[in-house]
Scaffold this active site. Structure first.
Site, PDB file in Angstrom:
ATOM      1  N   ARG A   1      34.730  40.785  34.343  1.00 12.86           N
ATOM      2  CA  ARG A   1      35.800  41.799  34.000  1.00 12.86           C
ATOM      3  C   ARG A   1      35.586  43.242  33.711  1.00 12.86           C
ATOM      4  O   ARG A   1      34.277  43.512  33.414  1.00 12.86           O
ATOM      5  CB  ARG A   1      36.541  41.296  32.781  1.00 12.86           C
ATOM      6  CG  ARG A   1      37.239  39.809  32.802  1.00 12.86           C
ATOM      7  CD  ARG A   1      37.652  39.341  31.594  1.00 12.86           C
ATOM      8  NE  ARG A   1      38.148  38.276  31.525  1.00 12.86           N
ATOM      9  CZ  ARG A   1      37.669  36.950  31.221  1.00 12.86           C
ATOM     10  NH1 ARG A   1      36.472  36.977  30.900  1.00 12.86           N
ATOM     11  NH2 ARG A   1      38.013  35.885  31.159  1.00 12.86           N
TER      12      ARG A   1
ATOM     13  N   LYS B   1      36.618  37.411  26.798  1.00 14.84           N
ATOM     14  CA  LYS B   1      37.871  37.400  25.984  1.00 14.84           C
ATOM     15  C   LYS B   1      37.497  36.458  24.736  1.00 14.84           C
ATOM     16  O   LYS B   1      36.792  35.256  25.048  1.00 14.84           O
ATOM     17  CB  LYS B   1      39.180  37.083  26.797  1.00 14.84           C
ATOM     18  CG  LYS B   1      39.509  37.995  27.750  1.00 14.84           C
ATOM     19  CD  LYS B   1      40.780  37.379  28.436  1.00 14.84           C
ATOM     20  CE  LYS B   1      41.348  38.417  29.187  1.00 14.84           C
ATOM     21  NZ  LYS B   1      42.542  38.137  30.036  1.00 14.84           N
TER      22      LYS B   1
ATOM     23  N   ARG C   1      36.474  41.322  41.348  1.00 12.04           N
ATOM     24  CA  ARG C   1      36.505  40.020  40.522  1.00 12.04           C
ATOM     25  C   ARG C   1      37.150  38.565  41.340  1.00 12.04           C
ATOM     26  O   ARG C   1      36.819  37.500  41.381  1.00 12.04           O
ATOM     27  CB  ARG C   1      36.906  40.101  39.187  1.00 12.04           C
ATOM     28  CG  ARG C   1      37.148  38.772  38.275  1.00 12.04           C
ATOM     29  CD  ARG C   1      37.457  39.206  36.997  1.00 12.04           C
ATOM     30  NE  ARG C   1      37.983  38.037  35.994  1.00 12.04           N
ATOM     31  CZ  ARG C   1      37.363  37.428  35.449  1.00 12.04           C
ATOM     32  NH1 ARG C   1      35.980  37.269  35.327  1.00 12.04           N
ATOM     33  NH2 ARG C   1      38.091  36.245  34.714  1.00 12.04           N
TER      34      ARG C   1
END
Length: 298
Positions: free
Chosen positions: A148, A172, A243
């Protein structure tokens, strides 16, 4: 500052300190919650205790009428539900008024990716200055590991293990992943590290701006887009497309959905499964081009 603003500020501090969310994610939460603050204020609310399900539904309807897409509305309501859940946990609310309010189902858009030939062209950039070396290293790492954008800019030198060809990233939900990055990425990181001290920074960040500070997400987006144009790619190049390309090419080559899920850091397999649709598109195009019975109806 009203009670509405004060509670949101407290919540954002909680997300930053306790949940350790990235600055980009925090900014997204702030934007979504500012929208409901404005709506609540316009409707005369002084505190969140006055908010009910009817008001949340009206807020959703108004957002749609103002042109907010289904996916964006779902994101906004999700942020609102999380905020109200936190208020309940703080004994500020008895129940979550957004709990039963849902957005219309968003159409499923397949992520765009860069094909292998275009990716090779993008990576084959003219290395004529230290910043170009840095950009090549960033491109190689992002495509080589499927990172990311927030994970890329958050990399520190201590997160590298170049001998084993791996990096540690914080994804995350503060979940750490150890990822292989490949020989090309390792080589370009080493090349960049040889030049990095030219910027005279004591910053721990792996990738620096020309001012010697940790490079910003916006700067990465700008540089990638510029390289896409310079290298003659027809489609706009942005970090998330790299990505997507990593995921698509890995799935096309391996067919290992679980493995790709782990590499991407997806909590749920359903998030990764969208790439099976991309893989099917690839297989369908191969079939249509090669199979003698592909041209049906003729």
């Amino acid at each position: 500052m009203t009670d509405l603003h004060t509670d949101v500020e407290r919540y954002l501090r909680y997300l930053s300190v306790e949940r350790q969310l990235s600055p980009i994610t925090l900014l997204n939460y702030q934007r979504q919650l500012e929208a409901i603050i404005n709506f609540a204020s316009e409707n005369g609310l002084q505190s969140w205790q006055q908010c009910d399900a009817a008001m949340v539904r009206n807020f959703a309807v108004r957002s749609r009428r103002k042109g907010l897409g289904a996916a964006s509305l779902a994101l906004r309501l999700s942020a609102l539900r999380s905020f109200f859940d936190w208020l309940v946990s703080q004994n500020e609310l008895k129940a979550n008024p957004a709990k039963g309010v849902s957005a219309p189902k968003a159409p499923r858009h397949l992520p765009k990716n860069i094909d292998v030939d275009d990716m090779n062209r993008l990576l084959d950039i003219d290395i004529n200055d230290p910043l170009a070396v840095r950009d090549r290293a960033m491109l190689e790492v992002m495509y080589g590991a499927g990172l990311r954008l927030s994970e890329l800019v958050g990399l520190d030198i201590k997160h590298l293990d170049l001998e084993s060809g791996e990096v540690w990233v914080m994804g995350k939900g503060s979940k750490e992943r150890r990822l292989p990055i490949g020989r090309n990425a390792v080589a370009w990181i080493e090349h960049w590290l040889d030049l990095r001290d030219l910027f005279g920074s004591e910053d721990d960040a792996l990738f620096l701006s020309k001012l010697g500070k940790r490079i910003s997400a916006r700067n990465v987006q700008k540089r990638f887009a510029e390289w896409g144009i310079k290298q003659g790619l027809n489609n706009h190049v942005h970090p998330h497309k790299l990505r997507h390309s990593f995921a698509t090419h890995m799935l096309e080559s391996s067919g290992d959905l679980r493995g790709v899920q782990e590499l991407l850091g997806h909590a749920n397999l359903s998030t990764t499964q969208i790439y099976t649709h991309l893989d099917f598109q690839h297989l369908a195009s191969v079939y249509d081009a090669a199979h003698p019975r592909a041209k049906r109806g003729k």
